[in-house]
Design a protein around this motif. Structure first.
Motif, mmCIF file in Angstrom:
data_model
loop_
_atom_site.group_PDB
_atom_site.id
_atom_site.type_symbol
_atom_site.label_atom_id
_atom_site.label_comp_id
_atom_site.label_asym_id
_atom_site.label_seq_id
_atom_site.Cartn_x
_atom_site.Cartn_y
_atom_site.Cartn_z
ATOM 1 N N ARG A 103 0.838 -1.203 0.000
ATOM 2 C CA ARG A 103 0.000 0.000 0.000
ATOM 3 C C ARG A 103 0.873 1.253 0.000
ATOM 4 O O ARG A 103 1.813 1.378 0.775
ATOM 5 C CB ARG A 103 -0.923 0.005 1.217
ATOM 6 C CG ARG A 103 -1.767 -1.246 1.346
ATOM 7 C CD ARG A 103 -2.539 -1.270 2.645
ATOM 8 N NE ARG A 103 -3.543 -0.210 2.688
ATOM 9 C CZ ARG A 103 -4.250 0.094 3.775
ATOM 10 N NH1 ARG A 103 -4.031 -0.560 4.910
ATOM 11 N NH2 ARG A 103 -5.149 1.052 3.736
ATOM 12 N N VAL A 104 0.512 2.217 -0.845
ATOM 13 C CA VAL A 104 1.256 3.467 -0.948
ATOM 14 C C VAL A 104 0.892 4.380 0.213
ATOM 15 O O VAL A 104 -0.284 4.573 0.532
ATOM 16 C CB VAL A 104 0.945 4.160 -2.294
ATOM 17 C CG1 VAL A 104 1.438 5.599 -2.290
ATOM 18 C CG2 VAL A 104 1.581 3.393 -3.441
ATOM 19 N N THR A 105 1.912 4.957 0.858
ATOM 20 C CA THR A 105 1.694 5.886 1.974
ATOM 21 C C THR A 105 2.220 7.289 1.690
ATOM 22 O O THR A 105 1.918 8.219 2.434
ATOM 23 C CB THR A 105 2.393 5.365 3.249
ATOM 24 O OG1 THR A 105 3.811 5.335 3.023
ATOM 25 C CG2 THR A 105 1.916 3.962 3.604
ATOM 26 N N SER A 106 3.048 7.456 0.648
ATOM 27 C CA SER A 106 3.706 8.727 0.329
ATOM 28 C C SER A 106 4.484 9.210 1.559
ATOM 29 O O SER A 106 5.246 8.458 2.138
ATOM 30 C CB SER A 106 2.699 9.763 -0.152
ATOM 31 O OG SER A 106 3.356 10.917 -0.635
ATOM 32 N N SER A 107 4.269 10.461 2.002
ATOM 33 C CA SER A 107 5.012 11.000 3.147
ATOM 34 C C SER A 107 4.326 10.706 4.474
ATOM 35 O O SER A 107 4.807 11.130 5.525
ATOM 36 C CB SER A 107 5.176 12.514 2.990
ATOM 37 O OG SER A 107 3.908 13.141 2.960
ATOM 38 N N PHE A 108 3.198 9.978 4.441
ATOM 39 C CA PHE A 108 2.457 9.655 5.662
ATOM 40 C C PHE A 108 2.938 8.322 6.228
ATOM 41 O O PHE A 108 3.528 7.507 5.534
ATOM 42 C CB PHE A 108 0.954 9.598 5.371
ATOM 43 C CG PHE A 108 0.361 10.910 4.956
ATOM 44 C CD1 PHE A 108 -0.243 11.746 5.886
ATOM 45 C CD2 PHE A 108 0.412 11.327 3.631
ATOM 46 C CE1 PHE A 108 -0.791 12.960 5.506
ATOM 47 C CE2 PHE A 108 -0.135 12.543 3.244
ATOM 48 C CZ PHE A 108 -0.732 13.356 4.178
ATOM 49 N N LYS A 109 2.623 8.114 7.499
ATOM 50 C CA LYS A 109 3.074 6.891 8.160
ATOM 51 C C LYS A 109 2.187 5.693 7.841
ATOM 52 O O LYS A 109 2.600 4.556 8.015
ATOM 53 C CB LYS A 109 3.134 7.102 9.679
ATOM 54 C CG LYS A 109 4.215 8.090 10.110
ATOM 55 C CD LYS A 109 4.296 8.196 11.625
ATOM 56 C CE LYS A 109 5.408 9.143 12.041
ATOM 57 N NZ LYS A 109 5.523 9.268 13.517
#
Length: 285
Positions: free
Chosen positions: A162-168
Motif C-alpha cells: 500500500r502506498v503511503t507517500s510521506s504519511f506513516k
C-alpha cells in the motif's frame, strides 16, 4: 499570520513538527494583533474608570478577541459543546481534555485564523497555489514510492503493498486525498470546460501570473488530478474509496449530467484496483 498559513498548508503532509512550530508563530501574531485592538478600546474607555469600568472592560475583551462572523460559528460551537461533554463524561478525562485543547481547539482556531487572514482574492489565490504545489509534490512522491518501493521525502518503504507517500500509514494518505480529490477534479473540469472565459476574468488577469492562465497549466492540473486518483487506488484504503464515492454522489445530486462520466470512471477504477487490492492486501472489498 498569512505567511504562517501558507507554510502550514505546504508542510501539512510533510512535517508535523514544523506545523506545531508554525501554529505557535500564528498564535503569537494573532495575540499581538488583537491585543493592539484591545489597547485601542481601553484608550477610549480610559476617561470612564468609575462604576462603568467593569462592563466596558468586558466589552473591550469580547470585542477584541471574538472570532470572525461566519455562518459556521454556531454549528462549530455546538460541536465544541458536545465534544466537551464527551470529555468530562468520559472514562479518561485527562487524556480527553488534552486532545480537546491541543487538537480540537487548535483546529477550530486555525479555521478562524484562515477566515481572518485569507480575506482577499489575491491571498486566496496564493493559498491555493501553495496548497496545489504541496499536493502535487505528495502525489508524485506516492507514485515514486510505488515504483521505487520507498518515498523520496522520508524514505518510508511500502508495507503490505500500500502506498503511503510521506504519511506513516496508507489510511492517513487516503484521508488527505479524500479532502482534495473532489475539489481539484471539479476545478479541473471547470477550467477545461470554461478555459477561455475564466482566463479573461479580472481575478485571473490581475492576481495570477500568465503561466497560471495558460493551457499548459490546465494540462498539468489534469495530470495532477489523474496521478492523485491513481494514488487513491494504490492506498487500497476502502474507507477512502467510499468517502470519495460519497463525495461525488453529492456532486451528482447537483450536476446529474455527469452521471455517465462518473459511472464509466467508477467502473474503470474498480476494474483496475479491486483485483490488485485482493492480491496485495489479501482482503475482500
Amino acid at each position: 499570520m498569512s505567511f504562517g498559513l501558507y507554510a502550514t498548508v505546504f508542510f501539512l503532509p510533510i512535517a508535523p513538527a514544523i506545523i506545531e512550530g508554525l501554529f505557535v508563530v500564528i498564535l503569537l501574531a494573532f495575540l499581538i494583533k488583537r491585543s493592539n485592538l484591545f489597547l485601542n478600546y481601553m484608550k477610549d474607555f480610559r476617561h470612564k474608570l468609575g462604576q462603568d469600568f467593569p462592563p466596558k472592560l468586558f466589552y473591550a475583551v469580547t470585542q477584541s478577541y471574538k472570532p470572525i462572523e461566519n455562518p459556521l460559528n454556531k454549528p462549530i460551537a455546538g460541536y465544541l459543546l458536545i465534544s466537551f461533554l464527551s470529555v468530562i463524561l468520559g472514562q479518561y478525562i485527562d487524556v480527553g481534555f488534552k486532545g480537546f485543547v491541543f487538537k480540537l481547539l487548535q483546529g477550530v482556531f486555525t479555521f478562524f485564523i484562515f477566515l481572518e487572514c485569507i480575506n482577499s482574492k489575491k491571498r486566496f489565490l496564493i493559498f491555493l497555489t501553495v496548497f496545489l504545489a504541496s499536493f502535487t509534490l505528495i502525489t508524485i512522491n506516492g507514485l515514486w514510492q510505488y515504483f521505487v518501493r520507498e518515498d523520496f521525502i522520508h524514505y518510508y518503504p511500502i508495507n503490505d503493498g500500500r502506498v503511503t507517500s510521506s504519511f506513516k500509514h496508507a489510511n492517513d494518505f487516503g484521508g488527505y486525498l479524500v479532502m482534495v480529490i473532489p475539489v481539484i477534479l471539479m476545478a479541473t473540469a471547470c477550467l477545461m470546460r470554461n478555459y477561455r472565459t475564466i482566463a479573461k476574468e479580472d481575478l485571473f488577469q490581475i492576481h495570477v501570473k500568465p503561466f497560471f492562465r495558460s493551457k499548459l497549466f490546465v494540462i498539468m492540473l489534469f495530470l495532477t488530478t489523474l496521478v492523485s486518483i491513481i494514488n487513491l487506488g494504490l492506498t487500497y484504503s476502502r474507507g477512502a474509496w467510499l468517502a470519495v464515492f460519497l463525495g461525488f454522489i453529492i456532486v451528482l445530486l447537483r450536476k446529474p449530467k455527469f452521471l455517465v462520466v462518473f459511472l464509466i470512471c467508477l467502473l474503470v477504477f474498480m476494474a483496475i484496483f479491486i483485483p490488485s487490492m485482493l492480491k496485495e492486501r489479501t482482503s475482500n472489498i
